[in-house]
Design an enzyme around this catalytic site. Structure first.
Site, PDB file in Angstrom:
ATOM      1  N   ARG A  52     -47.243  13.576  -6.230  1.00 32.44           N
ATOM      2  CA  ARG A  52     -47.472  14.202  -4.918  1.00 32.44           C
ATOM      3  C   ARG A  52     -47.404  13.161  -3.801  1.00 32.44           C
ATOM      4  NH1 ARG A  52     -52.701  17.971  -4.065  1.00 32.44           N
ATOM      5  NH2 ARG A  52     -53.726  15.942  -3.909  1.00 32.44           N
ATOM      6  N   LYS A 152     -49.308  15.593   2.243  1.00 38.38           N
ATOM      7  CA  LYS A 152     -50.709  15.144   2.359  1.00 38.38           C
ATOM      8  C   LYS A 152     -50.704  13.914   3.264  1.00 38.38           C
ATOM      9  CE  LYS A 152     -54.795  14.736  -0.551  1.00 38.38           C
ATOM     10  NZ  LYS A 152     -55.703  15.534   0.241  1.00 38.38           N
ATOM     11  N   GLU A 185     -56.339  28.081   3.063  1.00 34.36           N
ATOM     12  CA  GLU A 185     -57.168  27.195   2.235  1.00 34.36           C
ATOM     13  C   GLU A 185     -58.373  26.800   3.066  1.00 34.36           C
ATOM     14  OE1 GLU A 185     -54.959  23.538   1.398  1.00 34.36           O
ATOM     15  OE2 GLU A 185     -54.000  23.659   3.342  1.00 34.36           O
TER      16      GLU A 185
HETATM   17  N1  PXG Z   1     -56.426  21.457   0.548  1.00 25.48           N
HETATM   18  C1  PXG Z   1     -56.532  20.399   1.376  1.00 25.48           C
HETATM   19  C2  PXG Z   1     -56.204  20.557   2.796  1.00 25.48           C
HETATM   20  C3  PXG Z   1     -56.956  19.163   0.866  1.00 25.48           C
HETATM   21  O1  PXG Z   1     -57.055  18.105   1.673  1.00 25.48           O
HETATM   22  C4  PXG Z   1     -57.175  20.181  -1.317  1.00 25.48           C
HETATM   23  C5  PXG Z   1     -56.729  21.361  -0.760  1.00 25.48           C
HETATM   24  C6  PXG Z   1     -57.474  20.128  -2.792  1.00 25.48           C
HETATM   25  O2  PXG Z   1     -56.474  19.414  -3.480  1.00 25.48           O
HETATM   26  P1  PXG Z   1     -56.754  18.580  -4.794  1.00 25.48           P
HETATM   27  O3  PXG Z   1     -55.432  18.050  -5.159  1.00 25.48           O
HETATM   28  O4  PXG Z   1     -57.749  17.508  -4.472  1.00 25.48           O
HETATM   29  O5  PXG Z   1     -57.269  19.533  -5.803  1.00 25.48           O
HETATM   30  C7  PXG Z   1     -57.283  19.047  -0.503  1.00 25.48           C
HETATM   31  C8  PXG Z   1     -57.736  17.750  -1.089  1.00 25.48           C
HETATM   32  C9  PXG Z   1     -61.384  13.348   1.080  1.00 25.48           C
HETATM   33  C10 PXG Z   1     -60.610  14.075   0.052  1.00 25.48           C
HETATM   34  O6  PXG Z   1     -61.828  12.245   0.832  1.00 25.48           O
HETATM   35  C11 PXG Z   1     -59.861  15.165   0.389  1.00 25.48           C
HETATM   36  C12 PXG Z   1     -59.153  15.844  -0.584  1.00 25.48           C
HETATM   37  C13 PXG Z   1     -59.204  15.427  -1.890  1.00 25.48           C
HETATM   38  C14 PXG Z   1     -59.957  14.316  -2.220  1.00 25.48           C
HETATM   39  C15 PXG Z   1     -60.682  13.636  -1.254  1.00 25.48           C
HETATM   40  O7  PXG Z   1     -61.534  13.872   2.186  1.00 25.48           O
HETATM   41  N2  PXG Z   1     -58.439  16.939  -0.202  1.00 25.48           N
END
Ligand code: PXG
Length: 290
Positions: A52, A152, A185
């Site tokens: 990703r 991301k 989301e």
């Molecule tokens: N939507 C958004 C907008 C995110 O930023 C997810 C869904 C979930 O994705 P994953 O791949 O983690 O299942 C995210 C993930 C942080 C932090 O430190 C943010 C995320 C993941 C880990 C840490 O703010 N966002």
């Protein structure tokens, strides 16, 4: 020994880990990142996170000056260096330093890579026992034609504005809707609903394809739970039997109230708990060891 941060090929003390004020990652949010987790010295879904990261970078034409294999090794080396068993890993690639002006070609010295690993700060236990009370954010999600939700990127202002909407209402998370009122989301988590034993989550073209979300879909498939990606309106969330959020930090967290409305019987749902148990099992076996 204090924490060491990986910065452009070297390990430096956390207080000395600095990047330039001219880095376009800071000046313009021009860069990409991943938030990853390790469980008992296994990095969960590391390959998926690396894939990703490189896809996000390619989408913004950001060249990562390291092969995927070398960067993967750097993550493992950083974890070993800090001797962390259960870690939170923040992997960041910025456009690098360049003159003012948003043209990425100004960053001639190339992208900057850093890896922060730290102890994981777990969500409060009460979130899992009682479920979250969340709200719908007033701020809409960026129109997909403006920013692809699957990049991301370091530009999280859209999500931060929605997070502020949530904070105003004392909610730990907030649901973001698309400009045409579909559930996309939350600010840092994907969302699922359960209705009559089937699982639904918004389609990936309007939200980030979460790695935890995909793991849940994989678990559900194995358990022969019906489910699919579906466009969801808020009415369907209020009317759901269960609701939960997924994300690297949260794992699977039940939602028991949305905009003041009680979801299901107001307690974390049976399927939510079953999926969380299976997810925990997966984190014990599925990962790259260091
Ligand atoms: N939507 C958004 C907008 C995110 O930023 C997810 C869904 C979930 O994705 P994953 O791949 O983690 O299942 C995210 C993930 C942080 C932090 O430190 C943010 C995320 C993941 C880990 C840490 O703010 N966002």
């Amino acid at each position: 020994m204090g924490l060491k941060v990986y910065l452009n090929g070297k390990f430096v003390d956390r207080d000395k880990a600095k990047i330039s004020v001219f880095d376009h990652g800071l000046l313009y949010g021009d860069g990409v990142f991943e938030g990853i987790r390790s469980y008992s010295r296994l990095v969960f879904k590391l390959r998926e996170h690396m894939d990703r990261l490189y896809s996000s970078a390619a989408a913004i034409k950001l060249k990562v000056h390291m092969s995927k294999a070398a960067l993967t090794q750097a993550v493992l080396d950083t974890l070993n260096k800090n001797d962390l068993d259960n870690a939170y890993i923040r992997l960041v690639v910025t456009r690098g330093p360049g003159d003012l002006g948003l043209d990425p070609r100004k960053c001639r010295r190339g992208g900057r890579v850093f890896i922060i690993t730290d102890k994981i700060a777990l969500y409060p236990k009460k979130y899992y026992e009682k479920g979250l009370h969340i709200v719908t954010a007033k701020t809409r999600k960026n129109y997909v034609g403006a920013i692809d939700p699957n990049i991301k990127s370091l530009n999280y202002l859209n999500n931060i504005l929605a997070k502020l909407d949530g904070i105003k209402k004392k909610a730990p998370e907030a649901i973001m809707l698309t400009d045409n009122n579909y559930v996309a989301e939350c600010t840092g988590d994907n969302i699922f609903i359960v209705k009559r034993g089937a699982l639904f989550t918004p389609p990936r073209n309007i939200s980030l394809k979460g790695i935890t979300q995909q793991a849940v879909i994989e678990i559900a498939r194995r358990k022969k739970i019906k489910g699919r990606e579906k466009n969801i309106r808020m009415g369907k969330v209020y009317d759901a039997d269960e609701c939960f959020l997924t994300g690297t930090a949260a794992e699977i967290v039940p939602v028991t109230k949305v905009d003041g409305r009680i979801i299901g019987n107001g307690k974390p749902g049976r399927m939510t708990c079953e999926l969380h148990t299976a997810f925990h099992k997966l984190t014990k076996t599925d990962g790259v060891r260091y």
